[in-house]
Write an enzyme that holds these catalytic residues in place. Structure first.
Site, PDB file in Angstrom:
ATOM      1  N   VAL A  14     -12.276 -29.273  50.083  1.00 51.21           N
ATOM      2  CA  VAL A  14     -12.721 -28.215  49.172  1.00 51.21           C
ATOM      3  C   VAL A  14     -13.754 -28.750  48.188  1.00 51.21           C
ATOM      4  CG1 VAL A  14     -11.994 -26.543  47.424  1.00 51.21           C
ATOM      5  CG2 VAL A  14     -10.552 -26.976  49.428  1.00 51.21           C
ATOM      6  N   ALA A  33     -24.918 -16.277  36.743  1.00 45.08           N
ATOM      7  CA  ALA A  33     -24.145 -16.849  35.636  1.00 45.08           C
ATOM      8  C   ALA A  33     -24.875 -16.769  34.303  1.00 45.08           C
ATOM      9  CB  ALA A  33     -23.816 -18.310  35.951  1.00 45.08           C
ATOM     10  N   LYS A 105      -2.176 -24.177  43.972  1.00 49.18           N
ATOM     11  CA  LYS A 105      -1.149 -23.131  43.897  1.00 49.18           C
ATOM     12  C   LYS A 105       0.231 -23.703  43.584  1.00 49.18           C
ATOM     13  CE  LYS A 105      -1.643 -24.241  48.489  1.00 49.18           C
ATOM     14  NZ  LYS A 105      -2.883 -24.735  49.113  1.00 49.18           N
ATOM     15  N   GLU A 129      -8.766 -18.562  41.158  1.00 47.72           N
ATOM     16  CA  GLU A 129      -8.985 -17.683  42.307  1.00 47.72           C
ATOM     17  C   GLU A 129      -8.751 -18.410  43.627  1.00 47.72           C
ATOM     18  OE1 GLU A 129      -9.056 -14.636  44.194  1.00 47.72           O
ATOM     19  OE2 GLU A 129     -10.071 -14.095  42.323  1.00 47.72           O
ATOM     20  N   GLY A 134      -7.643 -18.571  49.687  1.00 49.48           N
ATOM     21  CA  GLY A 134      -8.968 -19.154  49.880  1.00 49.48           C
ATOM     22  C   GLY A 134     -10.098 -18.309  49.329  1.00 49.48           C
ATOM     23  N   GLY A 187      -6.410 -29.221  64.289  1.00 47.73           N
ATOM     24  CA  GLY A 187      -6.668 -29.351  62.861  1.00 47.73           C
ATOM     25  C   GLY A 187      -6.209 -28.184  62.018  1.00 47.73           C
ATOM     26  N   LYS A 205       2.090 -19.152  46.662  1.00 47.57           N
ATOM     27  CA  LYS A 205       1.063 -18.117  46.482  1.00 47.57           C
ATOM     28  C   LYS A 205       1.688 -16.765  46.132  1.00 47.57           C
ATOM     29  CE  LYS A 205      -1.780 -20.580  49.847  1.00 47.57           C
ATOM     30  NZ  LYS A 205      -2.216 -20.627  51.260  1.00 47.57           N
ATOM     31  N   GLY A 302     -10.231 -23.625  54.170  1.00 48.47           N
ATOM     32  CA  GLY A 302     -11.486 -24.184  54.656  1.00 48.47           C
ATOM     33  C   GLY A 302     -12.402 -24.590  53.523  1.00 48.47           C
TER      34      GLY A 302
END
Length: 436
Positions: A14, A33, A105, A129, A134, A187, A205, A302
């Site tokens: 990540v 932003a 989480k 988030e 994900g 995987g 979660k 992912g």
């Protein structure tokens, strides 16, 4: 505006995705932003790997605590995971007056109440988030998009590993062990997949979703958790024949007496959209009074999907830097002083429907005795499927679907049925949700 300077703790799957997406879409993100967002320093014990990702675009250190202590860092992104050092670093970042973004989480499900209280006291934000589903923006949907609604229930496929395994079991008729090995080879499953296959990851979660949906503290210790390790190919096949798919669901439901918080394999009608979510994908269904039923679908894990959620949190923090802390969106959607002490119901008080599979002696009167016990416990039957016995066989599978009943009542009926001499194996019990 001056750039938002970020310290990234952990640059694994990540973390590397976050670094690359932020670099690739830098101009688009700045326009949204209102300022540049720069990862100024990366902390990872494997500094060589970190350098290979960063390529000189940020400073790399081995000491995460040094990043937290750096006065030039505005936001700490915690992507280490787990309960230990991650908790210490997050709380120290808050103490130092830094905003925090995390995908952890487990940390929030267990220690969220303490962490959010510390952040409120210090006037900083903890954004998360990426901690649930994900790249699907389900936290923002619950906290902001559905804020006008009284939410009735949330049900989600929120673990991609188990969904991949169940999809393969259904499609290929294989048993759990065989598909798990294939998932590990591809995987989709870790070398130690315990948290996934035992339902713990999904329960972390679901705990967070329940807190945001109903305005209660995070209470992972009160969740009922079952995994998929005992699920048999035969039950997936029978469910299909009856018009259902089996999914590992995280469910949070409001009842008059309290809140149901549970994770377990669940039969869902195959006509429901969520029942057709296959492979490693995630989906969450929310039922609310004003908007009705809404579905959120996408990649639940992912590198770049999760990075998408991390960067969205960074953009929110950039936008809110000048906002008074008291006017920011509360961490759990409800104002801190308005969190309810609504109890989490024990599993014995949960109300749902059931799928039962009994291996019974193939003789007259067995079905009548079984249905009689259910009637004695005021449990009504929705459907019955009895497999035809092959010539010479002395036993058969009896499949029963029930209407909604209290779990405690069903447990009492099953205990009575299990000791019958005509019941030849442990009874399989799965819960069934119509999600209508």
């Amino acid at each position: 505006m001056k750039p938002l300077r970020v310290g990234l703790l952990g640059i694994g799957t990540v973390g590397s995705g976050t670094f690359e997406v932020l670099a690739r879409n830098q101009e688009e993100i700045r326009r949204r932003a209102g300022c540049a967002i720069e990862i100024a320093v990366v902390a990872d014990l494997d500094t060589a790997r970190a350098e290979s990702v960063v390529k000189g675009r940020a400073r790399v250190v081995a000491d995460a605590a040094a990043v937290v202590a750096d006065p030039d860092i505005d936001v700490v992104v915690e992507l280490i995971g787990g309960y230990g050092i991650a908790k210490k670093l997050v709380l120290e970042a808050i103490r130092q007056g830094k905003h925090v973004v995390t995908a952890n989480k487990a940390l929030l499900a267990v220690h969220g109440t303490e962490i959010f209280a510390a952040a409120r006291e210090r006037g900083v934000t903890v954004a998360f988030e990426a901690a649930v589903a994900g790249g699907i923006p389900i936290i923002k949907a619950l906290r902001e998009g559905l804020t006008a609604n009284r939410i009735d229930w949330v049900a989600g496929i929120i673990n991609g590993t188990t969904n991949f395994i169940l999809s393969e079991m259904r499609a290929k008729g294989l048993d759990f062990g065989t598909v798990l090995k294939e998932a590990q080879r591809l995987g989709y499953a870790e070398a130690d997949p315990t948290f996934d296959i035992e339902g713990v990851d999904a329960a972390h979660k679901a705990t967070i979703l329940s807190a945001i949906a109903f305005g209660v503290p995070v209470q992972f210790d009160k969740a009922h958790v079952e995994g998929i390790t005992a699920l048999q190919a035969a039950d997936i096949r029978y469910a299909e024949q009856l018009g259902y798919r089996i999914k590992l669901l995280g469910i949070a439901r409001r009842r008059e007496q309290g809140i149901e918080l549970r994770v377990h394999p669940t039969l869902i009608p195959s006509t429901r959209l969520i029942a057709n979510v296959e492979g490693a994908m995630n989906a969450v269904v929310v039922k609310a009074d004003a908007v009705g039923t809404t579905l959120y679908y996408g990649k639940g894990a992912g590198s770049e999907p999760t990075a998408s959620a991390v960067i969205a949190d960074l953009v929110d923090i950039a936008r809110l830097q000048s906002a008074d802390p008291g006017h920011r969106v509360p961490h759990l959607a409800f104002q801190p002083g308005s969190l309810a002490d609504t109890p989490i119901l024990p599993i014995s008080e949960v109300v749902t429907a059931y799928y039962l599979r009994l291996v019974v002696a193939d003789k007259a009167g067995v079905l009548a005795r079984i249905t009689g016990i259910l009637a004695e416990h005021d449990i009504s039957i929705d459907a019955v499927l009895q497999r035809e016995s092959a010539e010479g066989e002395k036993q058969t599978d009896l499949i029963i679907l029930t209407h909604d009943t209290v779990e405690g009542r069903m447990s009492a009926a099953l205990a009575q049925m299990q000791v019958l001499p005509t019941v030849l194996a442990p009874i399989v019990k799965l819960r069934k949700e119509e999600l209508s």
